[in-house]
Write a protein that holds these residues in place. Structure first.
Motif, PDB file in Angstrom:
ATOM      1  N   LEU A   9       0.753  -1.245  -0.039  1.00 43.02           N
ATOM      2  CA  LEU A   9       0.085  -0.016  -0.081  1.00 43.02           C
ATOM      3  C   LEU A   9       0.839   1.270  -0.022  1.00 43.02           C
ATOM      4  O   LEU A   9       0.583   2.079  -0.759  1.00 43.02           O
ATOM      5  CB  LEU A   9      -0.942  -0.119   1.485  1.00 43.02           C
ATOM      6  CG  LEU A   9      -2.104  -0.993   1.138  1.00 43.02           C
ATOM      7  CD1 LEU A   9      -2.858  -0.732   2.449  1.00 43.02           C
ATOM      8  CD2 LEU A   9      -3.001  -0.702   0.101  1.00 43.02           C
ATOM      9  N   LYS A  10       2.006   1.333   0.786  1.00 45.32           N
ATOM     10  CA  LYS A  10       2.609   2.219   0.822  1.00 45.32           C
ATOM     11  C   LYS A  10       3.610   2.827  -0.533  1.00 45.32           C
ATOM     12  O   LYS A  10       3.367   3.988  -0.648  1.00 45.32           O
ATOM     13  CB  LYS A  10       3.847   2.428   1.909  1.00 45.32           C
ATOM     14  CG  LYS A  10       4.668   3.451   2.120  1.00 45.32           C
ATOM     15  CD  LYS A  10       5.867   3.519   3.295  1.00 45.32           C
ATOM     16  CE  LYS A  10       6.554   4.482   3.313  1.00 45.32           C
ATOM     17  NZ  LYS A  10       7.044   5.153   1.919  1.00 45.32           N
ATOM     18  N   LYS A  11       3.943   1.718  -1.059  1.00 51.89           N
ATOM     19  CA  LYS A  11       4.688   1.828  -2.063  1.00 51.89           C
ATOM     20  C   LYS A  11       3.916   2.456  -3.440  1.00 51.89           C
ATOM     21  O   LYS A  11       4.152   3.325  -4.086  1.00 51.89           O
ATOM     22  CB  LYS A  11       5.525   0.542  -2.843  1.00 51.89           C
ATOM     23  CG  LYS A  11       6.277   0.763  -3.980  1.00 51.89           C
ATOM     24  CD  LYS A  11       7.149  -0.412  -4.195  1.00 51.89           C
ATOM     25  CE  LYS A  11       7.798  -0.025  -5.570  1.00 51.89           C
ATOM     26  NZ  LYS A  11       8.786  -0.970  -5.923  1.00 51.89           N
ATOM     27  N   TYR A  12       2.389   1.687  -3.251  1.00 59.45           N
ATOM     28  CA  TYR A  12       1.480   2.277  -4.467  1.00 59.45           C
ATOM     29  C   TYR A  12       1.190   3.744  -4.348  1.00 59.45           C
ATOM     30  O   TYR A  12       1.046   4.312  -5.206  1.00 59.45           O
ATOM     31  CB  TYR A  12       0.302   1.316  -4.334  1.00 59.45           C
ATOM     32  CG  TYR A  12      -0.719   1.676  -5.336  1.00 59.45           C
ATOM     33  CD1 TYR A  12      -0.510   1.282  -6.598  1.00 59.45           C
ATOM     34  CD2 TYR A  12      -1.846   2.651  -5.009  1.00 59.45           C
ATOM     35  CE1 TYR A  12      -1.636   1.455  -7.532  1.00 59.45           C
ATOM     36  CE2 TYR A  12      -2.863   3.196  -5.967  1.00 59.45           C
ATOM     37  CZ  TYR A  12      -2.538   2.480  -7.182  1.00 59.45           C
ATOM     38  OH  TYR A  12      -3.603   3.162  -8.233  1.00 59.45           O
ATOM     39  N   LEU A  13       0.958   4.161  -3.098  1.00 62.58           N
ATOM     40  CA  LEU A  13       0.421   5.455  -2.847  1.00 62.58           C
ATOM     41  C   LEU A  13       1.662   6.298  -2.913  1.00 62.58           C
ATOM     42  O   LEU A  13       1.548   7.576  -3.625  1.00 62.58           O
ATOM     43  CB  LEU A  13       0.136   5.698  -1.386  1.00 62.58           C
ATOM     44  CG  LEU A  13      -1.089   4.975  -0.863  1.00 62.58           C
ATOM     45  CD1 LEU A  13      -1.530   5.062   0.686  1.00 62.58           C
ATOM     46  CD2 LEU A  13      -2.274   5.616  -1.714  1.00 62.58           C
ATOM     47  N   ASP A  14       3.104   6.053  -2.737  1.00 61.79           N
ATOM     48  CA  ASP A  14       4.313   6.739  -3.018  1.00 61.79           C
ATOM     49  C   ASP A  14       4.180   6.949  -4.651  1.00 61.79           C
ATOM     50  O   ASP A  14       4.497   8.136  -5.372  1.00 61.79           O
ATOM     51  CB  ASP A  14       5.457   5.950  -2.667  1.00 61.79           C
ATOM     52  CG  ASP A  14       5.695   6.295  -1.123  1.00 61.79           C
ATOM     53  OD1 ASP A  14       4.896   7.032  -0.570  1.00 61.79           O
ATOM     54  OD2 ASP A  14       6.527   5.380  -0.365  1.00 61.79           O
ATOM     55  N   VAL A  15       4.047   5.736  -5.336  1.00 57.92           N
ATOM     56  CA  VAL A  15       4.159   5.978  -6.791  1.00 57.92           C
ATOM     57  C   VAL A  15       2.979   6.755  -7.325  1.00 57.92           C
ATOM     58  O   VAL A  15       3.156   7.580  -8.244  1.00 57.92           O
ATOM     59  CB  VAL A  15       4.273   4.596  -7.494  1.00 57.92           C
ATOM     60  CG1 VAL A  15       4.126   4.450  -8.826  1.00 57.92           C
ATOM     61  CG2 VAL A  15       5.521   3.912  -7.017  1.00 57.92           C
ATOM     62  N   LEU A  16       1.740   6.570  -6.799  1.00 57.66           N
ATOM     63  CA  LEU A  16       0.666   7.441  -7.334  1.00 57.66           C
ATOM     64  C   LEU A  16       0.964   8.759  -7.000  1.00 57.66           C
ATOM     65  O   LEU A  16       0.417   9.740  -7.928  1.00 57.66           O
ATOM     66  CB  LEU A  16      -0.597   6.871  -6.401  1.00 57.66           C
ATOM     67  CG  LEU A  16      -2.092   7.307  -6.867  1.00 57.66           C
ATOM     68  CD1 LEU A  16      -2.312   7.324  -8.388  1.00 57.66           C
ATOM     69  CD2 LEU A  16      -2.839   6.993  -5.890  1.00 57.66           C
ATOM     70  N   SER A  17       1.480   9.029  -6.311  1.00 56.29           N
ATOM     71  CA  SER A  17       1.789  10.596  -5.491  1.00 56.29           C
ATOM     72  C   SER A  17       2.924  11.121  -6.485  1.00 56.29           C
ATOM     73  O   SER A  17       3.272  12.393  -6.507  1.00 56.29           O
ATOM     74  CB  SER A  17       1.931  10.923  -4.165  1.00 56.29           C
ATOM     75  OG  SER A  17       3.211  10.238  -3.762  1.00 56.29           O
ATOM     76  N   ASP A  18       3.701  10.369  -7.234  1.00 55.75           N
ATOM     77  CA  ASP A  18       4.760  10.881  -8.029  1.00 55.75           C
ATOM     78  C   ASP A  18       4.337  11.719  -9.281  1.00 55.75           C
ATOM     79  O   ASP A  18       3.262  11.566  -9.536  1.00 55.75           O
ATOM     80  CB  ASP A  18       5.670   9.708  -8.427  1.00 55.75           C
ATOM     81  CG  ASP A  18       6.628   8.990  -7.289  1.00 55.75           C
ATOM     82  OD1 ASP A  18       6.748   9.575  -6.463  1.00 55.75           O
ATOM     83  OD2 ASP A  18       7.143   8.003  -7.712  1.00 55.75           O
ATOM     84  N   ARG A  19       5.292  12.159  -9.724  1.00 58.98           N
ATOM     85  CA  ARG A  19       5.313  13.084 -11.215  1.00 58.98           C
ATOM     86  C   ARG A  19       5.540  12.207 -12.169  1.00 58.98           C
ATOM     87  O   ARG A  19       6.538  12.014 -12.864  1.00 58.98           O
ATOM     88  CB  ARG A  19       6.112  14.383 -11.112  1.00 58.98           C
ATOM     89  CG  ARG A  19       5.635  15.301 -12.389  1.00 58.98           C
ATOM     90  CD  ARG A  19       6.419  16.407 -12.440  1.00 58.98           C
ATOM     91  NE  ARG A  19       5.828  17.060 -13.689  1.00 58.98           N
ATOM     92  CZ  ARG A  19       6.316  17.911 -14.420  1.00 58.98           C
ATOM     93  NH1 ARG A  19       7.934  18.375 -13.626  1.00 58.98           N
ATOM     94  NH2 ARG A  19       6.055  18.636 -15.514  1.00 58.98           N
ATOM     95  N   ALA A  20       4.394  11.226 -12.493  1.00 53.00           N
ATOM     96  CA  ALA A  20       4.553  10.174 -13.372  1.00 53.00           C
ATOM     97  C   ALA A  20       3.176  10.050 -14.047  1.00 53.00           C
ATOM     98  O   ALA A  20       2.263  10.099 -13.243  1.00 53.00           O
ATOM     99  CB  ALA A  20       5.055   8.772 -12.874  1.00 53.00           C
ATOM    100  N   PRO A  21       2.920   9.364 -15.252  1.00 56.31           N
ATOM    101  CA  PRO A  21       1.676   9.175 -15.806  1.00 56.31           C
ATOM    102  C   PRO A  21       1.030   8.243 -15.326  1.00 56.31           C
ATOM    103  O   PRO A  21      -0.380   8.135 -15.360  1.00 56.31           O
ATOM    104  CB  PRO A  21       2.172   9.041 -17.273  1.00 56.31           C
ATOM    105  CG  PRO A  21       3.608   8.608 -17.495  1.00 56.31           C
ATOM    106  CD  PRO A  21       4.098   9.018 -16.325  1.00 56.31           C
ATOM    107  N   VAL A  22       1.718   6.986 -14.667  1.00 51.33           N
ATOM    108  CA  VAL A  22       0.897   6.064 -14.338  1.00 51.33           C
ATOM    109  C   VAL A  22       1.443   5.795 -12.770  1.00 51.33           C
ATOM    110  O   VAL A  22       2.794   5.801 -12.752  1.00 51.33           O
ATOM    111  CB  VAL A  22       0.745   4.837 -15.117  1.00 51.33           C
ATOM    112  CG1 VAL A  22       0.046   5.173 -16.467  1.00 51.33           C
ATOM    113  CG2 VAL A  22       2.036   4.454 -15.548  1.00 51.33           C
ATOM    114  N   PRO A  23       0.848   5.143 -12.016  1.00 58.62           N
ATOM    115  CA  PRO A  23      -0.667   4.915 -11.945  1.00 58.62           C
ATOM    116  C   PRO A  23      -1.501   6.398 -11.913  1.00 58.62           C
ATOM    117  O   PRO A  23      -0.819   7.347 -11.389  1.00 58.62           O
ATOM    118  CB  PRO A  23      -0.722   4.128 -10.927  1.00 58.62           C
ATOM    119  CG  PRO A  23       0.173   4.371  -9.902  1.00 58.62           C
ATOM    120  CD  PRO A  23       1.305   4.655 -10.679  1.00 58.62           C
ATOM    121  N   GLY A  24      -2.478   6.319 -12.307  1.00 64.23           N
ATOM    122  CA  GLY A  24      -3.281   7.608 -12.034  1.00 64.23           C
ATOM    123  C   GLY A  24      -4.704   7.301 -11.434  1.00 64.23           C
ATOM    124  O   GLY A  24      -4.875   6.384 -10.824  1.00 64.23           O
TER     125      GLY A  24
END
Length: 161
Positions: A9-24
């Motif tokens: 969950l933490k990693k997903y939320l970290d990646v979701l909050s990044d400046r990257a097109p996915v995940p969105g």
């Protein structure tokens, strides 16, 4: 591309909050729907073995199997949405026809999510009537998650059409 459904969950939320097109948003909507289905499954499991009769037990068991099936499908959509959106991003450098085709294809994933949300919500009335009475709030939260996921996925359908 990594499988977001396998992230913590933490990693997903970290990646979701990044400046990257996915995940969105589409991926997050699918995850939200999976959470709703997990709650339905939990309530179904707590509702089994309460001496309510074979017919009710059988129906709750079927409902549990269906909610688990939907939950797995939503987790798959977490990644399928990201894959579809990456194709939209790639098509931005292409022709108008390529852009349109990528957007149209990207709309299919959230449309599936909408249909699954609708079907998952349809599982809940039986739990309200025959499920564990102490978990009615969990059923309501499941419906709220599924409704939010439906509305969020519909935004992506509309944007991509």
């Amino acid at each position: 591309m990594p499988k977001f459904k396998n992230f913590t969950l933490k990693k997903y939320l970290d990646v979701l909050s990044d400046r990257a097109p996915v995940p969105g948003g589409g991926s997050a909507a699918a995850l939200t729907a999976a959470l709703g289905c997990a709650l339905i499954s939990m309530v179904a499991r707590y509702s089994l073995g309460k001496g309510k009769g074979k017919q009710i037990e059988s129906r709750i068991e079927k409902l549990l199997k269906q909610s688990e099936k939907y939950r797995a499908q939503f987790l798959t959509l977490v990644d399928l949405d990201a894959e579809a959106y990456l194709k939209v991003v790639k098509a931005r450098k292409g022709t108008a026809a390529q852009k349109k085709a990528a957007a149209k294809a990207a709309a299919k994933v959230p449309l599936v999510a909408c249909r699954l949300c609708y079907n998952a919500v349809a599982l809940t009335p039986y739990l309200v009537e025959h499920g564990n009475k102490y978990l009615l709030s969990d059923v309501q939260v499941a419906v709220e998650f599924l409704t939010a996921a439906f509305n969020s996925a519909m935004v992506n359908v509309e944007v991509n059409q």
